[in-house]
Design an enzyme around this catalytic site. Structure first.
Site, short mmCIF file in Angstrom:
data_model
loop_
_atom_site.label_atom_id
_atom_site.label_comp_id
_atom_site.label_asym_id
_atom_site.label_seq_id
_atom_site.Cartn_x
_atom_site.Cartn_y
_atom_site.Cartn_z
N ARG A 265 0.83 -1.19 0.00
CA ARG A 265 0.00 0.00 0.00
C ARG A 265 0.87 1.25 0.00
O ARG A 265 2.05 1.19 0.28
CB ARG A 265 -0.89 0.02 1.25
CG ARG A 265 -1.76 -1.20 1.42
CD ARG A 265 -2.57 -1.12 2.71
NE ARG A 265 -3.28 -2.35 2.97
CZ ARG A 265 -4.48 -2.66 2.49
NH1 ARG A 265 -5.09 -1.78 1.69
NH2 ARG A 265 -5.06 -3.80 2.77
N THR B 17 0.24 -1.08 12.75
CA THR B 17 0.47 0.22 12.12
C THR B 17 0.60 0.06 10.61
O THR B 17 1.55 0.51 10.00
CB THR B 17 1.75 0.86 12.70
OG1 THR B 17 2.83 -0.09 12.61
CG2 THR B 17 1.57 1.23 14.16
N ASN C 18 -6.85 -2.33 15.32
CA ASN C 18 -7.73 -2.86 16.36
C ASN C 18 -6.96 -3.60 17.45
O ASN C 18 -5.84 -4.07 17.25
CB ASN C 18 -8.75 -3.82 15.73
CG ASN C 18 -8.08 -4.98 15.01
OD1 ASN C 18 -7.73 -4.85 13.84
ND2 ASN C 18 -7.90 -6.10 15.68
N GLY D 151 -0.40 -7.31 10.96
CA GLY D 151 -0.54 -8.57 11.68
C GLY D 151 -1.45 -8.45 12.88
O GLY D 151 -1.29 -9.19 13.85
N ASP E 74 -13.41 -4.45 14.86
CA ASP E 74 -12.38 -4.47 13.80
C ASP E 74 -12.47 -3.22 12.94
O ASP E 74 -12.35 -3.27 11.73
CB ASP E 74 -12.52 -5.72 12.93
CG ASP E 74 -11.41 -5.85 11.90
OD1 ASP E 74 -10.29 -5.34 12.16
OD2 ASP E 74 -11.64 -6.45 10.84
#
Length: 551
Positions: free
Chosen positions: A124, A236, A255, A185, A298
């Site tokens: 991204r 992050t 989250n 992750g 989430d």
């Protein structure tokens, strides 16, 4: 340790000159319209350009000049970067340098992942450039510096272990001479962090964990005498923005883990689902705001925090704006992270509103029913799908591609938390979708009042492309079905579109070359949710397209 990380790049015969980007080049992104040196067209992440050669009156004459294959079927989620007539493009498999005028390859460098790496590698953000180097992460937790002239590897640092659940998809940024990178992750019982690096040598300067250890500020929001903080998520996985005057980097966190609040004792779980304002030289947290305390939905807080100077109640304020996945658009004072406004921009049922005095959401019964073990329907599943919004400083409006899809979930049977193992603590499903259902919108709204100026429905498939606003009264975005579109910023009317052949999951950029305005965008279906909705309907395959007005 691997003996080989990136295979020798394939280099064309032409040379690239003038590659020593300075801090001034990054600070002035947008002022020199021939270059796009940072994500979202500037440190403020506004995804806005004042360019107006291409405008609402002539955009119908926009035609493709060239397209180039990106040799990838895993998805194109990153924007191009431009410097001195060279376009730099990254994906999960390659890094490219292309000639802006023709699309001809100058060099390409493949990514070689560690043996045993699983998952679909995506990337991204954008290629990060500084002082003659291109910086990027690879899916298997390496931060790599390449020579911008040749594509050769300059240095390579491994910053996390995939066996512990970590992976990496978000682009780093350079702020005040420090290279800052994150990790992903958050559903794998990891502990989030940001790292600061010396961009010249690759030496690690600091690490800032996003979950405090026992005794550190914020640790009281995790259960005592528990290891929950070690497995608490708060990744992050997007990129930050930067205010050079305040010397603050603003970075969102993901989250808390697991979604089931019982192992976390139903506490706020700082600094999950928050924005952190940090000093780039040290990683020190100056202030923070938690968008969703005790996030069980989430909904994260990782989306970029767009910086703007606007009038609030008749006086100028330095603000940051985020279209949070929880369905509220927030306006915060970026000098101290205090809340100014929060308005729903999609359907929201988990909270009735955000209390402006306390800064906390006022919960409905959705949380109580979920906590008790009921299956609940949560609106939204996400307000946007991890793509940038745009802000037009002339109109004061924000433009977003929204999702109008619920999430259905319930608490799963408990199981031990194991570092690196998948452990959301819930079972989830998505609702059935019928042909013609509205699943999202293109929307223009006032970030302070929440009032929408216009809203354009997206049927059958939601949107997963970022937004680019221009001084020509245009808004560029795209659809999962492959159309790259230009909308009228005043009305939302589609003025032009072009079929690229695969989904638009990235954000367009615009710039000039030899005085002519160009628009470029990457095309290629990718990402978990885009694939979930569009894989059976839209072919994969990565490419980058460049457009200009017909002479």
């Amino acid at each position: 340790m691997r003996a080989l990380r990136l295979i020798a790049p394939l280099v064309a015969l032409c040379a690239i000159t003038g590659l020593a980007q300075t801090t001034d080049d990054l600070l002035n992104d947008g002022k020199n319209t021939a270059n796009v040196t940072t994500q979202s067209m500037g440190y403020a992440r506004q995804s806005y350009s004042p360019l107006k050669q291409i405008n609402a009156s002539n955009v119908k004459k926009l035609v493709p000049l060239w397209t180039t294959s990106l040799m990838n079927d895993q998805g194109e989620l990153a924007s191009p970067t431009i410097y001195n007539g060279v376009m730099y493009v990254i994906n999960g498999r390659w890094t490219f340098a292309l000639d802006v005028q023709t699309g001809r390859q100058i060099w390409r460098t493949p990514v070689v992942l560690e043996e045993g790496t699983t998952g679909a590698p995506i990337t991204r953000g954008a290629a990060t450039i500084y002082n003659g180097k291109l910086f990027r992460v690879t899916y298997d937790n390496h931060l790599v510096a390449l020579d911008m002239k040749t594509g050769a590897e300059v240095w390579n640092q491994k910053f996390a272990d995939r066996k512990e659940g970590y992976y990496a998809t978000g682009a780093p940024i350079v702020a005040n001479g420090v290279l800052i990178s994150g990790m992903a992750g958050g559903e794998r019982t990891t502990r989030g962090f940001l790292d600061g690096w010396d961009p010249d040598s690759g030496k690690k300067l600091w690490r800032r964990y996003t979950i405090p250890a026992p005794g550190e500020p914020g640790s009281e929001t995790w259960p005592k005498d528990s290891d929950a903080w070690k497995y608490g998520g708060s990744p992050t996985w997007r990129s930050g923005s930067y205010d050079p005057q305040l010397d603050l980097v603003y970075w969102g966190t993901g989250n808390a883990e697991p979604y089931d609040p019982h192992p976390r004792a139903g506490l706020d779980s700082l600094f999950s689902s928050s924005v952190l304002a940090i000093r780039p030289k040290t990683g020190e947290i100056v202030c923070y705001y938690q968008y969703t305390p005790n996030d069980v939905y989430d909904v994260d807080g990782t989306d970029e925090n767009l910086l703007a100077d606007i009038q609030v109640d008749g006086r100028p304020r330095k603000v940051m704006i985020q279209a949070n996945k929880n369905g509220f658009m927030y306006v915060l004072d970026r000098t101290n992270c205090s809340l100014i406004a929060a308005n729903p921009y999609v359907k929201v049922n988990w909270a009735s509103h955000v209390d402006l005095k306390t800064g906390r959401p006022v919960l409905t019964d959705v949380y109580q029913r979920f906590f008790a073990g009921d299956e609940v329907e949560i609106w939204p599943s996400r307000g946007t799908n991890a793509v940038p919004i745009a802000f037009d400083p002339n109109t004061g409006l924000v433009y977003a591609s929204t999702w109008d899809v619920p999430r259905i979930q319930k608490i799963a049977a408990p199981r031990p938390q194991v570092l690196g193992a998948d452990s959301t603590g819930i079972t989830a499903r998505i609702p059935d979708v019928k042909p013609g259902d509205v699943l999202g919108h293109f929307v223009a709204l006032n970030p302070i009042t929440g009032q929408k100026k216009w809203e354009v429905p997206l049927t059958d498939l939601p949107g997963s492309a970022g937004m680019l606003a221009t001084g020509g009264g245009l808004l560029f975005s795209g659809k999962l079905t492959g159309e790259f579109v230009a909308l009228d910023t005043s009305t939302g009317k589609t003025l032009w579109q072009f079929q690229t052949g695969s989904s638009i999951n990235a954000t367009a950029i615009t710039y000039t070359h030899n005085g002519r305005q160009y628009v470029s965008v990457a095309s290629g279906r990718g990402g978990v949710l885009a694939n979930r909705y569009a894989a059976a309907k839209v072919p994969a395959g990565g490419s980058v397209w460049t457009f200009a007005l017909m002479p």
